[in-house]
Write an enzyme that holds these catalytic residues in place. Structure first.
Site, PDB file in Angstrom:
ATOM      1  N   ASN A  80       0.798  -1.232   0.000  1.00 53.90           N
ATOM      2  CA  ASN A  80       0.000   0.000   0.000  1.00 53.90           C
ATOM      3  C   ASN A  80       0.831   1.283   0.000  1.00 53.90           C
ATOM      4  OD1 ASN A  80      -1.666  -2.091   2.094  1.00 53.90           O
ATOM      5  ND2 ASN A  80      -2.691  -1.394   0.238  1.00 53.90           N
ATOM      6  N   TYR A  82       3.234   3.598  -2.486  1.00 60.74           N
ATOM      7  CA  TYR A  82       3.718   3.852  -3.845  1.00 60.74           C
ATOM      8  C   TYR A  82       5.231   4.026  -3.834  1.00 60.74           C
ATOM      9  CZ  TYR A  82      -1.133   4.741  -5.193  1.00 60.74           C
ATOM     10  OH  TYR A  82      -2.475   4.613  -5.440  1.00 60.74           O
ATOM     11  N   LEU A  87       1.158   7.015   0.604  1.00 61.57           N
ATOM     12  CA  LEU A  87       0.401   5.867   1.107  1.00 61.57           C
ATOM     13  C   LEU A  87      -0.988   5.796   0.512  1.00 61.57           C
ATOM     14  CD1 LEU A  87       2.010   6.854   3.965  1.00 61.57           C
ATOM     15  CD2 LEU A  87       0.699   4.910   4.715  1.00 61.57           C
ATOM     16  N   CYS A  88      -1.468   4.558   0.405  1.00 56.10           N
ATOM     17  CA  CYS A  88      -2.855   4.362   0.038  1.00 56.10           C
ATOM     18  C   CYS A  88      -3.551   3.825   1.278  1.00 56.10           C
ATOM     19  CB  CYS A  88      -2.939   3.368  -1.115  1.00 56.10           C
ATOM     20  SG  CYS A  88      -4.599   3.202  -1.733  1.00 56.10           S
ATOM     21  N   LEU A  89      -4.153   4.707   2.044  1.00 50.60           N
ATOM     22  CA  LEU A  89      -4.773   4.304   3.310  1.00 50.60           C
ATOM     23  C   LEU A  89      -6.113   5.014   3.433  1.00 50.60           C
ATOM     24  CD1 LEU A  89      -4.555   2.871   6.063  1.00 50.60           C
ATOM     25  CD2 LEU A  89      -3.261   4.820   6.913  1.00 50.60           C
TER      26      LEU A  89
END
Lengths: 151, 344
Positions: A80, A82, A87-89
């Site tokens: 999660n 990149y 962040l992809c949260l």
């Protein structure tokens, strides 16, 4: 000037000093309370154990009604995160709530480390290795842990 | 740098560390300050009037705590919590000082007076001595709670203390605050209606702004947003037990325009952070990061030690319980046999 956002951030800072969650720390940079540096220690008994992962948090005057932008400045290998470190949260995007503070953000990121969400990966390779070749995944993570010590 | 921000964590390491939870409960989950004009949502969560109105107007129509759908029209005053906050914040500095002093000394200085008929309702547990101090009472009259400002020692109502501190003690007399003691009967302030951007004409909004004495410059969107924020600020002020003057609220609106609105045109946070060169940043802030790593490691160690201590105490407690049981066991066996004998 003391604004709602700045006062709240000073409060978050006080909380981080007096009652910090385990294994994280953060403080605003010297000349700007809207920009913070933070560190997350990789949780014990995970491949991330003992890593010293450095982060930057950027707030604006809409905080806490809007979330900060958060990214790792240490090299990461995680489904999660990149390659840019961003962040992809969900709680930093569509599930943000103004009740969160810096301590809550960092605890969430900390628990994300060993509990990745592979349904919408930011790093496809990390996600695939995590699902199908766990040993290789852990090896790659250990590499970033070691790299984090010499940052 | 931080000493002027009262925080629930102030109670940690004091003799009344349980008050941390009380302190936290009396704070708005959005701004983390003690509630100002607390409003309860349809789902039962409480926030400052201004915080929740601003959030529901600008960000999302869901409760920040439980994510249930919420509308401003559902908000109701939470009078009990407002009074609780007033009482607690009036006593907070004193209690904190007393418990911090008590933490330094093994034996508390203040002990219960021999008789206190006002509190003795017969329900008090015997055997345990409770400490109680009279000296807070000298500061507080039962009717109109006056508190001493911890900074400038001015006396003012508990409800006004937060704002007074926010203004660095400068507000005395400057804006003719309502708490100055002159109990003027003022007309109750009325809430104003929001405007619907879809159905309201720009000319109408401009006239409304003009009527309120506010700026009418800017684009259509700016005018609507300005009026929206004005409604939010004004209505939250009306919910306040001690409302501030209109010119104060106008100042708040101006501040909002020069900070929040002005910064919307600045680079978005996502871009700012994208443009950071990781290597350079880490090097530039090496000292900061080294310090943070040390702090984070310390927090792990501290929690570990606390846990070990707790386990040790638990084990000791367990051992004591086992010892007690062993001590009692022969008696129990005997009585069991005796009982059995009696039956047979």
């Amino acid at each position: 000037m003391s604004t709602t956002a700045r006062r709240r951030l000073m409060r978050d800072f006080k909380r981080m000093q007096q009652d910090p969650p385990q294994g994280v720390s953060a403080s605003p940079v010297a000349d700007n309370v809207l920009t913070w540096n933070a560190v997350i220690i990789g949780p014990a008994e995970t491949p991330f154990e003992d890593g010293t992962f450095r982060m930057v948090l950027q707030f604006d005057e809409q905080y806490p009604n809007k979330p900060p932008a958060v990214k790792f400045v240490s090299q990461m290998f995680h489904p999660n995160v990149y390659s840019s470190g961003e962040l992809c949260l969900d709680i930093l995007q569509n599930r943000w709530s103004p009740t969160y503070d810096v301590a809550a953000i960092l605890t969430s990121v900390q628990s994300l480390l060993n509990d990745p969400n592979t349904s919408s990966p930011a790093n496809v390779e990390a996600s695939m290795l995590y699902k199908d070749h766990r040993q290789q995944y852990e090896k790659r993570v250990r590499d970033t842990v070691e790299a984090s010590w010499t940052d | 740098m931080n000493s002027d921000i009262p925080d629930p964590s102030d109670w940690i390491d004091s003799k009344l560390s349980g008050l941390k939870d009380v302190d936290e409960t009396l704070r708005c989950h959005i701004c983390k300050e003690f509630f100002t004009a607390p409003m309860i949502t349809g789902c039962g969560h409480t926030f400052c009037s201004l915080c929740i109105q601003r959030y529901l107007t600008n960000t999302s129509q869901r409760c920040p705590t439980c994510m249930q759908e919420q509308q401003i029209s559902q908000l109701r005053k939470n009078v009990t919590v407002e009074t609780l906050v007033e009482h607690f914040s009036a006593q907070r500095a004193t209690i904190l000082r007393v418990v911090k002093e008590a933490a330094k000394q093994p034996i508390p200085e203040v002990v219960e007076p021999p008789s206190s008929p006002d509190l003795d309702d017969g329900r008090r547990r015997s055997g345990r001595k409770r400490t109680r101090t009279n000296y807070t009472e000298t500061l507080v009259s039962s009717d109109d709670i006056q508190v001493e400002c911890p900074v400038c020692q001015a006396m003012l109502p508990g409800a006004a203390i937060n704002r007074h501190l926010d203004n660095n003690c400068n507000d005395t007399g400057a804006n003719g605050g309502n708490w100055l003691g002159t109990k003027k009967k003022t007309k109750p302030l009325r809430k104003i209606q929001r405007v619907n951007q879809a159905s309201e004409s720009v000319a109408n909004v401009r006239r409304k702004l003009q009527d309120e004495g506010l700026s009418t410059s800017g684009s259509k969107q700016t005018l609507f947003r300005r009026y929206d924020e004005w409604v939010t600020l004004w209505n939250a002020n009306v919910d306040n037990k001690t409302p501030r003057s209109k010119s104060d609220i106008k100042d708040d609106l101006r501040r909002w325009e020069t900070t929040v609105v002005a910064n919307e045109n600045a680079q978005p946070v996502k871009m700012t952070i994208k443009n950071i060169d990781d290597r350079q940043w880490v090097q530039k802030h090496k000292e900061d990061y080294d310090y943070l790593i040390e702090q984070a490691r310390k927090s792990i160690l501290k929690k570990k030690q606390e846990k070990e201590k707790e386990q040790q105490q638990q084990q000791e407690g367990h051992q004591k319980a086992v010892d007690r049981r062993e001590d009692n066991e022969p008696d129990m066996k005997r009585s069991e046999t005796e009982g059995y004998q009696v039956v047979s």
